[in-house]
Scaffold this active site. Structure first.
Site, mmCIF file in Angstrom:
data_model
loop_
_atom_site.group_PDB
_atom_site.id
_atom_site.type_symbol
_atom_site.label_atom_id
_atom_site.label_comp_id
_atom_site.label_asym_id
_atom_site.label_seq_id
_atom_site.Cartn_x
_atom_site.Cartn_y
_atom_site.Cartn_z
ATOM 1 N N HIS A 128 0.849 -1.179 -0.103
ATOM 2 C CA HIS A 128 -0.035 -0.056 -0.160
ATOM 3 C C HIS A 128 0.797 1.241 0.055
ATOM 4 C CE1 HIS A 128 -4.058 -1.391 0.619
ATOM 5 N NE2 HIS A 128 -3.359 -2.564 1.085
ATOM 6 N N ASP A 170 -6.395 5.838 1.752
ATOM 7 C CA ASP A 170 -6.502 4.727 1.239
ATOM 8 C C ASP A 170 -7.890 3.901 1.361
ATOM 9 O OD1 ASP A 170 -4.398 2.011 0.819
ATOM 10 O OD2 ASP A 170 -5.982 1.403 1.881
ATOM 11 N N THR A 172 -6.525 1.113 -4.290
ATOM 12 C CA THR A 172 -5.461 0.663 -4.829
ATOM 13 C C THR A 172 -5.625 -0.709 -5.577
ATOM 14 O OG1 THR A 172 -5.095 -0.623 -2.829
ATOM 15 C CG2 THR A 172 -3.840 1.566 -3.012
ATOM 16 N N ALA A 232 11.402 -14.442 -4.227
ATOM 17 C CA ALA A 232 11.944 -14.109 -5.198
ATOM 18 C C ALA A 232 11.641 -12.529 -5.736
ATOM 19 C CB ALA A 232 11.504 -14.997 -6.511
ATOM 20 N N GLN A 264 9.978 -10.364 -7.570
ATOM 21 C CA GLN A 264 8.931 -10.409 -8.442
ATOM 22 C C GLN A 264 9.018 -9.467 -9.767
ATOM 23 O OE1 GLN A 264 4.890 -11.686 -7.592
ATOM 24 N NE2 GLN A 264 4.040 -9.765 -8.548
ATOM 25 N N HIS A 290 -1.439 -15.597 -7.595
ATOM 26 C CA HIS A 290 -2.588 -15.342 -6.650
ATOM 27 C C HIS A 290 -3.404 -14.069 -7.306
ATOM 28 C CE1 HIS A 290 0.194 -12.307 -5.646
ATOM 29 N NE2 HIS A 290 -0.390 -12.014 -4.467
ATOM 30 N N ASN A 336 -1.602 -5.616 -7.831
ATOM 31 C CA ASN A 336 -0.253 -5.035 -8.235
ATOM 32 C C ASN A 336 0.259 -6.535 -9.233
ATOM 33 O OD1 ASN A 336 -0.229 -2.688 -7.043
ATOM 34 N ND2 ASN A 336 0.974 -3.432 -5.206
ATOM 35 N N GLU A 345 1.677 -5.495 -12.865
ATOM 36 C CA GLU A 345 3.136 -5.751 -13.311
ATOM 37 C C GLU A 345 3.195 -6.940 -14.416
ATOM 38 O OE1 GLU A 345 4.826 -5.413 -8.780
ATOM 39 O OE2 GLU A 345 4.583 -7.379 -9.668
ATOM 40 N N GLU A 348 -9.476 -9.715 -2.449
ATOM 41 C CA GLU A 348 -10.306 -9.682 -3.651
ATOM 42 C C GLU A 348 -9.925 -10.563 -4.668
ATOM 43 O OE1 GLU A 348 -6.962 -6.859 -4.784
ATOM 44 O OE2 GLU A 348 -7.641 -7.949 -3.004
#
Length: 466
Positions: free
Chosen positions: A16, A116, A138, A339, A341, A356, A360, A364, A380
């Protein structure tokens, strides 16, 4: 030219905070009248990324951070999860109110408070102080549509979602939604459901909603929001920290292994900071990857000791993997712990991503043009996966409503899904490749997110005497 300040209040957690910082960078680079102050809440559970915030403050003088005083850990009567998060936010209200009042007395006028998506109570604090409030969501526009429609669903449906026999028609989604895709925390009317419902009711009291998405990815959802009875929406994404220059020494072996693989030949399996599986499921994943015959990089993590804790690295992978798996796959696979990512997804060897479906991670994957095989786990993520697969055609679906320890995704399902997402000639891959190009231009002059940010700035400045 009069200077203006926006104050941001992100939720806890590095994800966040990083997303909020990227929004602040975008804003000050777009309009140099603005400076940004970010209030950082301390937490006895989640470590504050102090080194990161100090680095940002040094590189961007117009962004400053104020770390709020620490609070006491919650008493034993407060359950982990949503109760603990509500406690945490509530205990920070006095220091947020005090800090905002002090900032309001400064010569540079505060143009607004940007809160937020989990900071409902801060909307009330800003109202007390006479500050206009904006929401920073977000996640994606489809998820925002679901959230804003939740109070309506609450009055329309008498049962828990888990017991609802029909499909849900929700503005912002192209297709009817099975209750199987409703986030696990909302399936019954418990603490999680009430937490989200209370927040959704407050969202409409803000002056506008900034969304970390881009119009070209979610046109239907964004148009639905713009035409609904809601505050103005401003899709300004993708907001990502894509800096991959420096690799920590402990990750160099991962990147060197990828350097030796052919382009777009490796599937990357990674499930975020909380993603981990039971031993039976780990064995099914291993067998599925082995049978697929495809090169793989697998970030294998150990389940947390507590329900809402973070996953950790294994001391020895052989303790959980099938006998001989590491030896049999050593020529085409690597198993690792945590790792980097972003750096991995940026590598030319990566051709697919078992994810998953955190928002974000989705952004990406689109930024780097890597198709996703969806495996949602919590929060979510089921709704994100539904939108990606059913509405947008940007991902391959593995399983809808997976619960680790209850369900078991078989090796056959994993093998089939991996082969599908790694198909170099698929329609999904072509669409994701197109989104890669759009993602990289939308925030520049002439792009949809650039224009949306301009509209947000105009709304902010028109509300104060400039």
């Amino acid at each position: 030219m009069k200077k203006l300040e926006l104050v941001f209040v992100p939720s806890i957690g590095r994800g966040h905070i990083v997303s909020t910082v990227e929004l602040a960078k975008l804003l000050i680079n777009h309009d140099n009248r603005f400076s940004v102050t970010i209030l950082i809440m301390s937490s006895p559970i989640v470590t504050t990324p102090t080194a990161y915030t100090q680095s940002v403050a040094k590189s961007f003088p117009s962004i400053r951070f104020i770390e709020l005083p620490p609070i006491e850990p919650p008493p034993p009567s407060i359950k982990p999860g949503f109760q603990a998060l509500s406690y945490f936010i509530e205990k920070h209200i006095p220091s947020v109110r005090k800090t905002l009042a002090e900032l309001k007395a400064n010569p540079v006028p505060i143009a607004g408070l940007v809160v937020d998506m989990f900071m409902r109570r801060m909307i009330e604090v800003a109202s007390e102080l006479g500050m206009p409030t904006y929401l920073y969501f977000t996640s994606g526009a489809a998820m925002l549509s679901f959230s804003l429609y939740l109070p309506t669903l609450d009055t329309q449906i008498a049962t828990d979602f888990k017991d609802y026999p029909g499909e849900l028609t929700i503005p912002g989604y192209v297709n009817p939604l099975s209750p199987l895709y409703v986030p696990p925390s909302l399936l019954t009317r418990n603490d999680g459901y009430n937490f989200f419902l209370d927040h959704a009711r407050k969202f409409v009291q803000t002056k506008g909603i900034i969304i970390n998405t881009l119009y070209e990815v979610e046109p239907f959802a964004i148009d639905s929001l713009a035409n609904g009875p809601y505050p103005p929406v401003y899709p300004v994404g993708p907001l990502l920290n894509t800096q991959t220059e420096s690799i920590e020494p402990k990750y160099e072996h991962i990147m060197k292994w990828l350097d030796n693989q052919p382009p777009s030949s490796v599937i990357f399996s990674c499930f975020g900071s909380r993603g981990a599986f039971s031993e039976p499921q780990v064995k099914e994943i291993a067998m599925g990857l082995e049978r697929s015959g495809i090169r793989f990089l697998w970030a294998l993590r150990q389940p947390p000791a507590e329900k809402f804790g973070m996953s950790t690295d294994y001391a020895n992978f052989k303790d959980v993997l099938p006998d001989g798996f590491l030896d049999r796959t050593s020529e085409r696979g690597m198993v690792c712990g945590w790792a980097p990512q972003v750096s991995v997804l940026a590598h030319k060897a990566i051709g697919g991503f078992v994810s998953h479906c955190g928002w974000n991670s989705i952004l990406e994957s689109l930024w780097y043009g890597v198709p996703i095989l969806t495996w949602p786990l919590y929060a979510e993520q089921t709704l994100n996966a539904f939108a990606l697969v059913k509405d947008l055609g940007l991902a391959v679906e593995l399983r809808v409503n997976y619960i680790d320890g209850v369900d078991l995704i078989t090796a056959e399902e994993i093998e089939r899904g991996v082969k599908c997402v790694m198909d170099n000639d698929s329609v999904i891959r072509r669409k994701v490749t197109a989104m890669k190009e759009i993602s990289r231009t939308t925030k520049s002059d002439g792009g949809s997110s650039f224009a949306s940010l301009g509209r947000f700035i105009q709304d902010v400045t028109e509300r104060i005497d400039v």
